[in-house]
Design an enzyme around this catalytic site. Structure first.
Site, PDB file in Angstrom:
ATOM      1  N   LYS A  93       0.830  -1.217   0.000  1.00 25.89           N
ATOM      2  CA  LYS A  93       0.000   0.000   0.000  1.00 25.89           C
ATOM      3  C   LYS A  93       0.863   1.267   0.000  1.00 25.89           C
ATOM      4  CE  LYS A  93      -2.083  -1.206   3.816  1.00 25.89           C
ATOM      5  NZ  LYS A  93      -1.422  -2.517   4.068  1.00 25.89           N
ATOM      6  N   ARG A 116      -9.696   0.240   8.993  1.00 26.56           N
ATOM      7  CA  ARG A 116      -9.178  -1.112   9.204  1.00 26.56           C
ATOM      8  C   ARG A 116     -10.169  -1.971   9.980  1.00 26.56           C
ATOM      9  NH1 ARG A 116      -3.395   0.260   8.974  1.00 26.56           N
ATOM     10  NH2 ARG A 116      -2.123  -1.607   8.861  1.00 26.56           N
ATOM     11  N   ARG A 124      11.721  -4.935   5.117  1.00 23.20           N
ATOM     12  CA  ARG A 124      11.371  -3.531   4.799  1.00 23.20           C
ATOM     13  C   ARG A 124      12.319  -2.563   5.508  1.00 23.20           C
ATOM     14  NH1 ARG A 124       5.261  -1.578   5.381  1.00 23.20           N
ATOM     15  NH2 ARG A 124       5.452  -2.430   7.486  1.00 23.20           N
ATOM     16  N   ARG A 155      11.507  -0.558  10.951  1.00 25.78           N
ATOM     17  CA  ARG A 155      10.420  -0.274  11.891  1.00 25.78           C
ATOM     18  C   ARG A 155      10.427  -1.274  13.035  1.00 25.78           C
ATOM     19  NH1 ARG A 155       4.929   0.585   8.485  1.00 25.78           N
ATOM     20  NH2 ARG A 155       4.144  -0.615  10.242  1.00 25.78           N
ATOM     21  N   ARG A 178       0.225  -8.680  13.773  1.00 22.79           N
ATOM     22  CA  ARG A 178      -0.462  -7.824  12.790  1.00 22.79           C
ATOM     23  C   ARG A 178      -1.263  -8.659  11.799  1.00 22.79           C
ATOM     24  NH1 ARG A 178       4.661  -5.017  10.982  1.00 22.79           N
ATOM     25  NH2 ARG A 178       3.428  -3.971   9.387  1.00 22.79           N
TER      26      ARG A 178
HETATM   27  P1  ADP Z   1       1.495  -1.555   7.465  1.00 26.14           P
HETATM   28  O1  ADP Z   1       2.062  -0.561   6.478  1.00 26.14           O
HETATM   29  O2  ADP Z   1       2.481  -2.615   7.806  1.00 26.14           O
HETATM   30  O3  ADP Z   1       0.163  -2.092   7.050  1.00 26.14           O
HETATM   31  P2  ADP Z   1       0.731   0.700   9.105  1.00 26.14           P
HETATM   32  O4  ADP Z   1       1.877   1.629   9.042  1.00 26.14           O
HETATM   33  O5  ADP Z   1      -0.433   0.965   8.243  1.00 26.14           O
HETATM   34  O6  ADP Z   1       1.276  -0.781   8.846  1.00 26.14           O
HETATM   35  O7  ADP Z   1       0.214   0.580  10.600  1.00 26.14           O
HETATM   36  C1  ADP Z   1       1.122   0.384  11.666  1.00 26.14           C
HETATM   37  C2  ADP Z   1       0.365   0.244  12.972  1.00 26.14           C
HETATM   38  O8  ADP Z   1      -0.384   1.454  13.240  1.00 26.14           O
HETATM   39  C3  ADP Z   1      -0.673  -0.864  13.032  1.00 26.14           C
HETATM   40  O9  ADP Z   1      -0.108  -2.122  13.377  1.00 26.14           O
HETATM   41  C4  ADP Z   1      -1.618  -0.347  14.126  1.00 26.14           C
HETATM   42  O10 ADP Z   1      -1.049  -0.520  15.413  1.00 26.14           O
HETATM   43  C5  ADP Z   1      -1.629   1.159  13.842  1.00 26.14           C
HETATM   44  N1  ADP Z   1      -2.700   1.550  12.892  1.00 26.14           N
HETATM   45  C6  ADP Z   1      -2.539   2.095  11.659  1.00 26.14           C
HETATM   46  N2  ADP Z   1      -3.720   2.345  11.072  1.00 26.14           N
HETATM   47  C7  ADP Z   1      -4.672   1.936  11.960  1.00 26.14           C
HETATM   48  C8  ADP Z   1      -6.106   1.919  11.938  1.00 26.14           C
HETATM   49  N3  ADP Z   1      -6.802   2.380  10.869  1.00 26.14           N
HETATM   50  N4  ADP Z   1      -6.742   1.427  13.030  1.00 26.14           N
HETATM   51  C9  ADP Z   1      -6.064   0.974  14.101  1.00 26.14           C
HETATM   52  N5  ADP Z   1      -4.726   0.961  14.179  1.00 26.14           N
HETATM   53  C10 ADP Z   1      -4.026   1.434  13.124  1.00 26.14           C
HETATM   54  P1  ADP Z   2       2.155  -1.843   3.175  1.00 22.07           P
HETATM   55  O1  ADP Z   2       2.120  -0.338   3.194  1.00 22.07           O
HETATM   56  O2  ADP Z   2       0.968  -2.447   2.493  1.00 22.07           O
HETATM   57  O3  ADP Z   2       2.385  -2.438   4.525  1.00 22.07           O
HETATM   58  P2  ADP Z   2       4.738  -1.521   1.816  1.00 22.07           P
HETATM   59  O4  ADP Z   2       4.440  -0.701   0.617  1.00 22.07           O
HETATM   60  O5  ADP Z   2       5.416  -0.851   2.941  1.00 22.07           O
HETATM   61  O6  ADP Z   2       3.402  -2.303   2.293  1.00 22.07           O
HETATM   62  O7  ADP Z   2       5.607  -2.774   1.336  1.00 22.07           O
HETATM   63  C1  ADP Z   2       6.110  -3.752   2.258  1.00 22.07           C
HETATM   64  C2  ADP Z   2       7.510  -4.191   1.813  1.00 22.07           C
HETATM   65  O8  ADP Z   2       7.402  -4.927   0.599  1.00 22.07           O
HETATM   66  C3  ADP Z   2       8.459  -3.046   1.527  1.00 22.07           C
HETATM   67  O9  ADP Z   2       9.749  -3.395   1.953  1.00 22.07           O
HETATM   68  C4  ADP Z   2       8.388  -2.859   0.013  1.00 22.07           C
HETATM   69  O10 ADP Z   2       9.627  -2.380  -0.504  1.00 22.07           O
HETATM   70  C5  ADP Z   2       8.116  -4.287  -0.462  1.00 22.07           C
HETATM   71  N1  ADP Z   2       7.233  -4.326  -1.646  1.00 22.07           N
HETATM   72  C6  ADP Z   2       6.180  -3.504  -1.936  1.00 22.07           C
HETATM   73  N2  ADP Z   2       5.596  -3.858  -3.104  1.00 22.07           N
HETATM   74  C7  ADP Z   2       6.282  -4.946  -3.559  1.00 22.07           C
HETATM   75  C8  ADP Z   2       6.160  -5.771  -4.725  1.00 22.07           C
HETATM   76  N3  ADP Z   2       5.202  -5.550  -5.657  1.00 22.07           N
HETATM   77  N4  ADP Z   2       7.037  -6.796  -4.868  1.00 22.07           N
HETATM   78  C9  ADP Z   2       8.001  -7.015  -3.924  1.00 22.07           C
HETATM   79  N5  ADP Z   2       8.163  -6.276  -2.814  1.00 22.07           N
HETATM   80  C10 ADP Z   2       7.327  -5.249  -2.626  1.00 22.07           C
END
Ligand code: ADP
Ligand code: ADP
Ligand code: ZN
Length: 216
Positions: free
Chosen positions: A13, A88, A127, A160, A171
């Site tokens: 995302k 979420r 990541r 992170r 998660r």
């Molecule tokens: P990822 O990119 O791995 O999906 P995020 O950066 O979106 O993770 O979220 C990191 C953390 O922030 C989550 O594990 C949760 O603790 C909190 N968080 C983010 N968005 C939400 C939401 N919409 N509702 C509840 N907690 C959230």
């Molecule tokens: P999210 O926001 O959904 O948690 P991220 O965009 O942070 O996901 O991506 C999670 C990890 O996977 C990062 O280290 C990113 O560089 C890698 N990644 C993202 N898209 C791809 C893809 N299409 N193929 C392989 N690795 C990816």
């Protein structure tokens, strides 16, 4: 353009979001980024949410909704926005609907980035994020040109604290609360599913095509 990205943690995302906001010039509203900034600045919200982010549990709905409501009321969100990581849970989705209906600006597309769960552990534990500009890398799949250094700004890359195997496991379990949103938005005819298990640029090509069709 009022759009949102839905998908498992690690689906890509944030990676797609950075390309979307660069091309379509809408603000990127990421609750995860907002919470991490609040923690870094030790604001009252930051102190409250830290325990949740550290362990990988979801922040309570009430607080999350309040933070997003404040963000959406800022001027730059008037001409569109990209929501990433919010909503979420079903209560968050319902609160968002009410808020956007009140503002007369409902969501016009939900992009569901679909990936099989077995690719996520490797994506998340590899990541890396830039401390200065927030750009996302992966040690294997999207490595920076120089190890540990951001291509875009020269900033330092860090891992992170919730990209550890234990927190990732939590998660992925918490995603059970998010999974019902796929049907929620499909029922409302807002969902477009994108195959996220392809190279980043291929995924973006498809995302871009969907968004262009909204604009036109
Ligand atoms: P990822 O990119 O791995 O999906 P995020 O950066 O979106 O993770 O979220 C990191 C953390 O922030 C989550 O594990 C949760 O603790 C909190 N968080 C983010 N968005 C939400 C939401 N919409 N509702 C509840 N907690 C959230
Ligand atoms: P999210 O926001 O959904 O948690 P991220 O965009 O942070 O996901 O991506 C999670 C990890 O996977 C990062 O280290 C990113 O560089 C890698 N990644 C993202 N898209 C791809 C893809 N299409 N193929 C392989 N690795 C990816
Ligand atoms: Zn950077």
């Amino acid at each position: 353009m009022q759009i949102m990205l839905l998908g498992l943690p690690g689906a890509g995302k944030g990676t797609q979001a950075s390309r979307i906001v660069e091309e379509f010039h809408i603000p990127h509203i990421s609750t995860g980024d907002m919470f991490r900034a609040a923690i870094a600045q030790k604001t009252p919200v930051g102190l409250e949410v830290k325990q949740y982010l550290d362990s990988g549990r979801l922040v309570p709905d009430e607080l999350t909704i309040r933070v997003v409501q404040e963000r959406l009321s800022q001027g730059d969100a008037k001409n569109g926005f990209l929501l990433d990581g919010f909503p979420r849970t079903l209560p968050q989705a319902q609160a968002l609907d009410e808020l956007l209906n009140r503002l007369g600006r409902p969501l016009n597309r939900v992009l569901y980035i679909h990936v099989p769960e077995n690719v996520l552990m490797a994506r998340l534990t590899g990541r890396r994020i830039c401390r200065s500009c927030g750009a996302t890398y992966h040690v294997v799949f999207q490595p920076p040109k120089v190890e540990g250094v951001c291509d875009k700004c020269g900033g330092e890359l860090y891992q992170r604290s919730d990209d550890t195997p234990d927190a990732v496991k939590t998660r992925l379990e918490q995603y059970a609360q998010t999974a019902p949103l796929v049907d929620y938005y499909r029922d409302r005819k807002l969902l477009t599913q994108v195959d996220g298990e392809r190279p980043v640029e291929d995924v973006y090509e498809e995302v871009r095509r969907v968004l262009m069709s909204l604009e036109g």
